[in-house]
Design an enzyme around this catalytic site. Structure first.
Site, PDB file in Angstrom:
ATOM      1  N   SER A 117      14.587  72.770 -86.964  1.00 25.52           N
ATOM      2  CA  SER A 117      14.119  71.437 -87.314  1.00 25.52           C
ATOM      3  C   SER A 117      13.927  71.266 -88.815  1.00 25.52           C
ATOM      4  O   SER A 117      13.522  70.198 -89.266  1.00 25.52           O
ATOM      5  CB  SER A 117      12.798  71.146 -86.591  1.00 25.52           C
ATOM      6  OG  SER A 117      11.868  72.183 -86.816  1.00 25.52           O
ATOM      7  N   HIS A 138      19.828  69.622 -83.575  1.00 25.75           N
ATOM      8  CA  HIS A 138      18.371  69.529 -83.451  1.00 25.75           C
ATOM      9  C   HIS A 138      17.995  68.574 -82.321  1.00 25.75           C
ATOM     10  O   HIS A 138      17.980  67.351 -82.488  1.00 25.75           O
ATOM     11  CB  HIS A 138      17.774  69.060 -84.785  1.00 25.75           C
ATOM     12  CG  HIS A 138      16.297  68.877 -84.760  1.00 25.75           C
ATOM     13  ND1 HIS A 138      15.645  67.958 -85.558  1.00 25.75           N
ATOM     14  CD2 HIS A 138      15.324  69.491 -84.029  1.00 25.75           C
ATOM     15  CE1 HIS A 138      14.357  68.017 -85.324  1.00 25.75           C
ATOM     16  NE2 HIS A 138      14.132  68.927 -84.403  1.00 25.75           N
ATOM     17  N   GLU A 150      19.715  65.266 -83.484  1.00 26.23           N
ATOM     18  CA  GLU A 150      20.019  65.182 -84.914  1.00 26.23           C
ATOM     19  C   GLU A 150      21.070  66.244 -85.222  1.00 26.23           C
ATOM     20  O   GLU A 150      20.870  67.427 -84.942  1.00 26.23           O
ATOM     21  CB  GLU A 150      18.746  65.436 -85.724  1.00 26.23           C
ATOM     22  CG  GLU A 150      18.897  65.210 -87.213  1.00 26.23           C
ATOM     23  CD  GLU A 150      17.587  65.412 -87.957  1.00 26.23           C
ATOM     24  OE1 GLU A 150      17.376  64.739 -88.974  1.00 26.23           O
ATOM     25  OE2 GLU A 150      16.762  66.251 -87.517  1.00 26.23           O
ATOM     26  N   ASN A 188      12.377  65.129 -89.606  1.00 21.71           N
ATOM     27  CA  ASN A 188      11.154  65.810 -90.034  1.00 21.71           C
ATOM     28  C   ASN A 188      10.824  65.568 -91.499  1.00 21.71           C
ATOM     29  O   ASN A 188       9.679  65.773 -91.914  1.00 21.71           O
ATOM     30  CB  ASN A 188      11.249  67.298 -89.731  1.00 21.71           C
ATOM     31  CG  ASN A 188      10.968  67.584 -88.274  1.00 21.71           C
ATOM     32  OD1 ASN A 188      10.123  66.953 -87.662  1.00 21.71           O
ATOM     33  ND2 ASN A 188      11.693  68.533 -87.701  1.00 21.71           N
TER      34      ASN A 188
END
Length: 280
Positions: A117, A138, A150, A188
């Protein structure tokens, strides 16, 4: 063309990835070094599939999905997989070690993906002899519920690797968000500083845990507040990603909250430990 999927790590993310891939017809080899973790993963997958029967899934689909998942403690069993998705702890040295072993274990031409991540894909790819076949994949937690993946291309990721991975995401009936290979990627990069700022606000006495969460849930129409979400993700993972952002960008705005560090040091990791910002 992908027919066989390998998943490394039978934890919360790994079992979710295995579940979804098997549900959509892929044969899955689920690897973990610990037999109890594999047993727990299979039980979790079955439980989640049984829950899906309440929403229209058939018992036959449940059994077919479970039948496509092969648990193993031997990495050599991943040799014939067309793509392997690593889903181990968010710890850079461990990722590097796993990718070196995977590179030697899987067949030539196989794609090696990381569910990281935050750790740059280019760095991970550099420890292998096939950087063109390494990509970030991800998934969001919980995987069977969340509809987003992702996808992150490393510096050397080939167009063919990207296209094959995009086709896999589409087959899983998920949406794809493509991000450049910078620390934290896109999701993130935005999410973790928000959680970290909520922890700073708590530590500075601006508001109580419940009020911070209530404010963000009702004020910004979120399903859960940032502190509830931190507990769900795991405070150790939140701290790890915060440190990747802080070191990667060398910008003080990403500095992890001292309270976050203190809680992790105390073993207050959220849901996984039974206590975090809330008790479980």
């Amino acid at each position: 063309m992908i027919k066989h999927v390998g998943v490394l790590g039978a934890g919360q993310m790994g079992n979710g990835i295995a579940h979804v891939c098997a549900q959509f017809g892929y044969n899955v080899v689920l690897f973990d070094i610990a037999a109890p973790q594999l047993d727990k993963a299979l039980a979790t997958i079955r439980q989640n599939l049984d829950h899906q029967t309440l929403k229209g899934a058939t018992a036959e689909m449940v059994e077919e999905t479970m039948g496509r998942i092969r648990p193993t403690q031997d990495m050599a069993d991943l040799a014939d997989c067309d793509i392997c998705v690593e889903a181990v702890t968010e710890y850079q040295p461990l990722k590097f070690e796993i990718f070196k072993k995977l590179d030697a274990a899987v067949k030539e031409g196989a794609i090696i993906a990381s569910n990281t991540s935050s750790i740059p894909i280019t760095k991970i790819a550099a420890v292998t002899k096939r950087p063109d076949k390494v990509i970030g994949l991800h998934f969001m937690n919980p995987v069977p519920v969340m509809n987003l993946v992702e996808v992150i291309r490393g510096h050397a990721t080939s167009d063919d690797t990207f296209a094959t991975t995009a086709a896999l995401v589409a087959k899983l009936e998920m949406e794809m968000a493509v991000s450049q290979d910078y620390p934290g990627f896109s999701v993130n990069r935005v999410l973790i500083p928000m959680i970290n700022e909520a922890i700073f606000a708590l530590d500075e006495g601006i508001a109580a845990v419940e009020d911070i969460d209530k404010g963000m849930e009702l004020g910004t129409n979120r399903l859960m507040g940032p502190l509830t979400l931190a507990d769900f993700i795991g405070l150790d993972t939140v701290l790890a990603i915060s440190n990747v952002l802080y070191v990667g960008f060398k910008d003080p705005k990403y500095r992890p909250s001292p309270l976050l560090e203190q809680m992790v040091n105390a073993g207050y990791l959220g849901r996984k430990s039974g206590i975090g910002f809330y008790s479980y």
